[in-house]
Scaffold this active site. Sequence first.
Site, PDB file in Angstrom:
ATOM      1  N   GLU A 120      10.180 -53.228   2.761  1.00  0.00           N
ATOM      2  CA  GLU A 120      10.168 -52.785   1.592  1.00  0.00           C
ATOM      3  C   GLU A 120      10.282 -51.495   1.586  1.00  0.00           C
ATOM      4  OE1 GLU A 120       6.088 -54.348   0.311  1.00  0.00           O
ATOM      5  OE2 GLU A 120       6.891 -56.284   0.205  1.00  0.00           O
ATOM      6  N   GLU A 161       8.241 -63.046   2.340  1.00  0.00           N
ATOM      7  CA  GLU A 161       6.785 -63.259   2.440  1.00  0.00           C
ATOM      8  C   GLU A 161       6.244 -63.741   1.180  1.00  0.00           C
ATOM      9  OE1 GLU A 161       4.880 -59.360   2.666  1.00  0.00           O
ATOM     10  OE2 GLU A 161       6.041 -58.447   4.421  1.00  0.00           O
TER      11      GLU A 161
END
Length: 484
Positions: A124, A268
């Site tokens: 991220e 995720e």
Amino acid sequence: MARAMAMIWGSALILVATGVNVVANTHDLGVNWGTLTSHPIHPKIVVQLLKDNGFKKVKLFDSDPWMVGFLAGTNIQVMLGIPNDQLEFLSDHYGNAKDWVKENCTAHLRKGGVNIKYVAVGNEPFLTSYKGRFTKTAFPAMKNIQKALNEAGVGKKIKAVMPLNADVYESKSDKPSDGVFRSDIRDLMKQIARYLKDNNSPFVVNIYPFLSLYLNSKFPSDFAFFDGGHPIQDKNVQYNNVFEANFDTLIYALRTAGASNLTIIVGEIGWPTDGHKEANKANAKKFYDGLFRVLASDKGTPLRPGNMDVYLFGLFDEDTKSIEPGNFERHWGIFDFDGKPKFTMDMSGDGTHKELVAAKGVQYLPKQWCVLVSYATDKWLIGEQISWACSVSDCTALQDGSSCFGLDSKRRASYAFNSYYQMNNQEESACEFKGLGTVVKKDPSTDTCKFNTQIKVGGGATRLGYAYGAIAALISLATLFILL
Ligand SMILES: *[C@@H]1O[C@H](CO)[C@@H](O)[C@H](O)[C@H]1NC(C)=O
Ligand SMILES: *[C@@H]1O[C@H](CO)[C@@H](O)[C@H](O)[C@H]1NC(C)=O
């Protein structure tokens, strides 16, 4: 960080959707294996746990060769990870990427080796809270890694990818059809999308319906789950949950980059079980039950029907993770810190999969706890000692909305003392607290609040842990006021 809700769909979009190649085959579930924990379970035990529970894929956040080695010969498909702090190093010099691939990837590829499929470059990296720290390095690092994979002759099989949070795209109107990449990185995201497309690589996105609830108290809570409730009707399409709406917002954003048919992997997805009023086992179970039903049905999303490629987040609770995003951050495990399932889970989504299988061979420290002495009276000193203990251990369960929030003040002190004591392997000196601590053999847990005894860390597993430090301690200190 979902923020999209759908409305208008042209039939053109539906046509695009039906032209998409759906990844063939089954519901091969993946799971994230994070290791930001004071007492990591030995990788050998974890790999057996993955097998026992039928996980076919695992995603890592690092690539410690020692740990990765335990996946050799298992046929579990592996996504290696490269932490953000290595991006600069890998982007600066191609030679560094070459060395990385040699030492951390191709070294595992012998016969009976590790089934590596992806290298996740960064984690991220464009998260808004990083304030642009990795925007210059992440993409060049990914290109260097892919180039090195290609040169090593494995670039067709092993793809460099970049797991991104759903906050890299947004919809001004809250409709997926208005989905675009975030304005500060829009051009960069378009370049990345096109690069992935040219390279036949997937787009990896992390989607968290829980955060929609957490970040916006007005968010309709049933829209975070999969049971309908607040369906959003559009001309042709109905969105029953924020996950689908969010996913399709990405597809729309990809369209603006000319890459609408990229394969998408959900890197995720999950629901935490403590640290916030919406983070509990009942909600987590409800979320996962719904998710597994959707996955089993192969219905996909309105824009991308069919099988979905999904990695659950995550395997274990991680007691040294930064709680900057929130106290729930250490409680994402489908297993507890010791490898015990937290609740029943039917991963098949169709009623055929029994329950999660616990980790085998985990050893515990003795059944003893550190608590506040019964005769303690000095409130100021107790407060000071709680603060100190919590600043260097894990007191997230004591916070507002958490499982131990209801404890009276003496028990709160005991919880904090015990957390520190266990984190320090029950060393005698870790139960002093200026004379306020004492070791007991009777479990002080209550119905809702569990006082743990830690596990033994064996083998070389200590190499992995202890990532918490100054920052985590500072953050804990900042939350102390809530405790006192
Ligand atoms: C996307 O479309 C291109 C051509 O338009 C095609 O070559 C590619 O295989 C497609 N990819 C997927 C995942 O459908
Ligand atoms: C391999 O990965 C480990 C773990 O992230 C890292 O410390 C090491 O520097 C990497 N090796 C190379 C040659 O970059």
